[in-house]
Design a protein around this motif. Structure first.
Motif, PDB file in Angstrom:
ATOM      1  N   SER A  53       0.855  -1.188   0.000  1.00 19.34           N
ATOM      2  CA  SER A  53       0.000   0.000   0.000  1.00 19.34           C
ATOM      3  C   SER A  53       0.890   1.237   0.000  1.00 19.34           C
ATOM      4  O   SER A  53       2.102   1.137   0.189  1.00 19.34           O
ATOM      5  CB  SER A  53      -0.899   0.017   1.250  1.00 19.34           C
ATOM      6  OG  SER A  53      -0.085   0.166   2.413  1.00 19.34           O
ATOM      7  N   ILE A  54       0.283   2.383  -0.155  1.00 20.55           N
ATOM      8  CA  ILE A  54       1.046   3.635  -0.054  1.00 20.55           C
ATOM      9  C   ILE A  54       1.578   3.802   1.370  1.00 20.55           C
ATOM     10  O   ILE A  54       2.691   4.298   1.578  1.00 20.55           O
ATOM     11  CB  ILE A  54       0.195   4.856  -0.502  1.00 20.55           C
ATOM     12  CG1 ILE A  54       1.075   6.121  -0.631  1.00 20.55           C
ATOM     13  CG2 ILE A  54      -0.949   5.110   0.442  1.00 20.55           C
ATOM     14  CD1 ILE A  54       2.026   6.122  -1.784  1.00 20.55           C
ATOM     15  N   ASP A  55       0.816   3.346   2.360  1.00 22.38           N
ATOM     16  CA  ASP A  55       1.285   3.419   3.747  1.00 22.38           C
ATOM     17  C   ASP A  55       2.526   2.562   3.947  1.00 22.38           C
ATOM     18  O   ASP A  55       3.473   2.962   4.627  1.00 22.38           O
ATOM     19  CB  ASP A  55       0.188   2.983   4.720  1.00 22.38           C
ATOM     20  CG  ASP A  55      -0.928   4.004   4.823  1.00 22.38           C
ATOM     21  OD1 ASP A  55      -0.663   5.196   4.561  1.00 22.38           O
ATOM     22  OD2 ASP A  55      -2.061   3.623   5.160  1.00 22.38           O
ATOM     23  N   GLY A  56       2.530   1.375   3.341  1.00 23.90           N
ATOM     24  CA  GLY A  56       3.698   0.503   3.432  1.00 23.90           C
ATOM     25  C   GLY A  56       4.922   1.131   2.799  1.00 23.90           C
ATOM     26  O   GLY A  56       6.045   1.007   3.310  1.00 23.90           O
ATOM     27  N   LEU A  57       4.705   1.815   1.674  1.00 22.95           N
ATOM     28  CA  LEU A  57       5.803   2.510   1.005  1.00 22.95           C
ATOM     29  C   LEU A  57       6.361   3.631   1.883  1.00 22.95           C
ATOM     30  O   LEU A  57       7.580   3.761   2.050  1.00 22.95           O
ATOM     31  CB  LEU A  57       5.317   3.072  -0.333  1.00 22.95           C
ATOM     32  CG  LEU A  57       6.278   3.991  -1.096  1.00 22.95           C
ATOM     33  CD1 LEU A  57       7.556   3.262  -1.461  1.00 22.95           C
ATOM     34  CD2 LEU A  57       5.597   4.540  -2.346  1.00 22.95           C
ATOM     35  N   LEU A 116       3.457   6.540  13.461  1.00 21.72           N
ATOM     36  CA  LEU A 116       4.131   5.261  13.265  1.00 21.72           C
ATOM     37  C   LEU A 116       4.903   4.886  14.525  1.00 21.72           C
ATOM     38  O   LEU A 116       4.842   3.737  14.976  1.00 21.72           O
ATOM     39  CB  LEU A 116       5.085   5.348  12.060  1.00 21.72           C
ATOM     40  CG  LEU A 116       5.862   4.075  11.738  1.00 21.72           C
ATOM     41  CD1 LEU A 116       4.912   2.969  11.288  1.00 21.72           C
ATOM     42  CD2 LEU A 116       6.907   4.341  10.668  1.00 21.72           C
ATOM     43  N   GLY A 117       5.599   5.855  15.109  1.00 20.97           N
ATOM     44  CA  GLY A 117       6.353   5.595  16.327  1.00 20.97           C
ATOM     45  C   GLY A 117       5.469   5.191  17.494  1.00 20.97           C
ATOM     46  O   GLY A 117       5.837   4.333  18.294  1.00 20.97           O
ATOM     47  N   MET A 118       4.294   5.798  17.574  1.00 20.58           N
ATOM     48  CA  MET A 118       3.378   5.494  18.684  1.00 20.58           C
ATOM     49  C   MET A 118       2.712   4.124  18.507  1.00 20.58           C
ATOM     50  O   MET A 118       2.545   3.395  19.475  1.00 20.58           O
ATOM     51  CB  MET A 118       2.297   6.572  18.783  1.00 20.58           C
ATOM     52  CG  MET A 118       2.831   7.948  19.076  1.00 20.58           C
ATOM     53  SD  MET A 118       3.269   8.190  20.787  1.00 20.58           S
ATOM     54  CE  MET A 118       1.703   8.607  21.483  1.00 20.58           C
ATOM     55  N   THR A 119       2.343   3.798  17.295  1.00 22.71           N
ATOM     56  CA  THR A 119       1.588   2.557  17.068  1.00 22.71           C
ATOM     57  C   THR A 119       2.480   1.351  16.805  1.00 22.71           C
ATOM     58  O   THR A 119       2.052   0.226  16.996  1.00 22.71           O
ATOM     59  CB  THR A 119       0.607   2.706  15.887  1.00 22.71           C
ATOM     60  OG1 THR A 119       1.360   3.009  14.701  1.00 22.71           O
ATOM     61  CG2 THR A 119      -0.418   3.799  16.147  1.00 22.71           C
ATOM     62  N   GLN A 120       3.728   1.606  16.370  1.00 21.65           N
ATOM     63  CA  GLN A 120       4.601   0.490  15.992  1.00 21.65           C
ATOM     64  C   GLN A 120       5.952   0.581  16.701  1.00 21.65           C
ATOM     65  O   GLN A 120       6.976   0.189  16.136  1.00 21.65           O
ATOM     66  CB  GLN A 120       4.841   0.516  14.473  1.00 21.65           C
ATOM     67  CG  GLN A 120       3.589   0.654  13.658  1.00 21.65           C
ATOM     68  CD  GLN A 120       3.182  -0.645  13.021  1.00 21.65           C
ATOM     69  OE1 GLN A 120       3.947  -1.581  12.974  1.00 21.65           O
ATOM     70  NE2 GLN A 120       1.972  -0.700  12.538  1.00 21.65           N
TER      71      GLN A 120
END
Length: 199
Positions: A53-57, A116-120
């Motif tokens: 996905s674009i998010d993965g990119l 991204l830092g907060m969730t992963q």
């Protein structure tokens, strides 16, 4: 490496480079699948094949540059002998990276990167473990030598990086901070908060 693998790696590079270019020119709102495929000349199917996905990119782009930043910080520490000179080198290396890569720094300090830092957080730490371990070991070494106050590691990280990240965000957002001046002033101010002997 097979020709197919080489083509795959080349495609990944094209997509990552194009995503950064689009982000630099259009901001986060302009970072769409269509914009990236147009800028890269890579098909929609290839983008989904390699990144999902674009998010993965974008996550891959963030991780790539986070790894590079951490690598530069580790390199800066490796050439120092004392905790104080290490702090100075680390702060200056961080601010130099920001000055040399403003578009990347905008992405690394964006709300998207924060999310991204907060969730992963655990996944990010695991992915960067090879880069983070030398930083952790450097801190432990200087705590054991009695140079750095024996504080919890997350607090030491916050005391070192908090002012640098705050200064970076201010420079990226308002441009009213002189990074050269910050590189002169911040290291000693940060060192006072870390030193086992704050006198």
């Amino acid at each position: 490496m097979t020709p197919k693998q080489q083509r795959g790696e080349a495609t990944v590079e094209l997509l990552l480079d194009a995503a950064l270019r689009v982000y630099s020119e259009e901001g986060e709102q302009g970072l769409t699948v269509n914009a990236v495929t147009k800028a890269s000349g890579v098909s929609l199917g290839s983008l989904y094949h390699h990144f999902g996905s674009i998010d993965g990119l974008v996550d891959a782009l963030l991780l790539r540059w986070l790894e590079r930043l951490l690598g530069e910080l580790v390199t800066a520490l490796q050439s120092t002998r004392t905790a104080r000179t290490g702090v100075r080198s680390l702060v200056r290396a961080y601010l130099r990276f920001v000055r040399e890569h403003p578009e990347v720094s905008m992405l690394l300090h964006s709300s998207r990167a924060d999310r991204l830092g907060m969730t992963q957080a655990a996944r990010l730490r695991d992915a960067q473990e090879a880069r983070l371990t030398p930083l952790t070991e450097w801190v432990r070494h200087h705590v054991e030598r009695g140079e750095v106050a024996p504080l919890p590691l997350p607090l030491i990280e916050s005391l070192v990086l908090g002012p640098v990240v705050g200064t970076t965000r201010r420079w990226l957002t308002f441009g009213d901070v002189d990074l050269e001046e910050a590189a002169r002033i911040l290291p000693d101010r940060i060192w006072r908060s870390l030193s086992a002997d704050p006198q």
